[in-house]
Design a protein around this motif. Structure first.
Motif, mmCIF file in Angstrom:
data_model
loop_
_atom_site.group_PDB
_atom_site.id
_atom_site.type_symbol
_atom_site.label_atom_id
_atom_site.label_comp_id
_atom_site.label_asym_id
_atom_site.label_seq_id
_atom_site.Cartn_x
_atom_site.Cartn_y
_atom_site.Cartn_z
ATOM 1 N N SER A 222 -1.211 -6.234 -3.106
ATOM 2 C CA SER A 222 -0.207 -6.189 -4.169
ATOM 3 C C SER A 222 0.795 -5.049 -3.999
ATOM 4 O O SER A 222 1.731 -4.947 -4.784
ATOM 5 N N THR B 240 3.944 -3.055 -2.601
ATOM 6 C CA THR B 240 5.232 -3.353 -1.989
ATOM 7 C C THR B 240 5.795 -2.097 -1.339
ATOM 8 O O THR B 240 5.472 -0.973 -1.734
ATOM 9 N N ARG C 192 6.181 -7.316 0.180
ATOM 10 C CA ARG C 192 4.768 -7.137 0.511
ATOM 11 C C ARG C 192 4.578 -7.508 1.978
ATOM 12 O O ARG C 192 4.666 -8.670 2.347
#
Length: 226
Positions: free
Chosen positions: A54, A56, A83
């Motif tokens: 999850s 980024t 991501r």
């Protein structure tokens, strides 16, 4: 005087079974310790995988097509959060200072993540303006890969038996840097001017053909963009 034998009760005379009690596991029991360690590692690994998936990272994308030789400046880039996981190291990070004196070595299309392999210190190409006839294929646009051909002008009064001049290749796999246009329509007196990036070793051949009597033709290469 006789006595009748006393009736026997079933199970009489047999030892009574002893109930076994389960002992509470002790903290020093190696099996208990091993189980706790395995559970803890599983939880930690799962949490790390979820957090990594999850997360980024900011990277640069091309704000308009980058062609070979284009200087890498902030005006030519924009930042996006994506991501990428372990693949983040293959692209130009946006949370670090932009490297100086870098140019694009190949076409990076508009909106494409900028790979580090597409950047370098020098691209040995030169931009050449090539006027060509109108009615070009719609595949010929910025970033397209084309071949340059020269079609010699046929003599007005050819000699009897003389062979017709054959077209010849000037340069292969050159990149279109720019297509001259105005208000979305290609103009320039019935012709189109393409700016193509010619390798330095092919430059004399292309310039000589442009000054010769004949036509330079642009042929798109199958596969489209580079």
């Amino acid at each position: 005087m006789s006595y009748a034998p006393a009736p026997q009760v079933p199970g009489q005379g047999l030892p009574e079974p002893v109930a076994t009690r389960l002992r509470r596991p002790r903290w020093r029991d190696p099996r208990l310790v091993t189980g706790i360690v395995i559970v803890a590692l599983s939880v930690a690994l799962g949490s790390w995988v979820v957090a990594t998936a999850s997360r980024t990272v900011p990277v640069f994308v091309a704000d308009g097509a980058l062609t070979p030789g284009t200087p890498l400046t902030a005006d030519a880039l924009r930042t996006v959060d994506v991501r990428l996981g372990a693949g983040a190291g293959r692209y130009l990070p946006a949370d670090e200072a932009l490297p100086a004196d870098l140019v694009a070595l190949r076409v990076v299309d508009d909106g494409e993540l900028v790979p580090l392999t597409a950047l370098g210190a020098d691209a040995d190409v030169r931009s050449v303006a090539v006027p060509v006839a109108s009615g070009l294929s719609d595949r010929i646009r910025t970033g397209a890969v084309v071949d340059l051909w020269f079609v010699p002008e046929a003599p007005v009064t050819p000699e009897p038996g003389a062979a017709r001049p054959e077209p010849s290749t000037l340069a292969r796999d050159v990149v279109v840097e720019q297509v001259d246009a105005e208000d979305g329509a290609i103009v320039v007196d019935g012709t189109v001017t393409l700016h193509v990036l010619v390798p330095a070793d092919s430059l004399p051949t292309v310039l000589s053909a442009l000054s010769d009597t004949g036509t330079v033709t642009v042929v798109p290469v199958a596969g489209g963009l580079r």
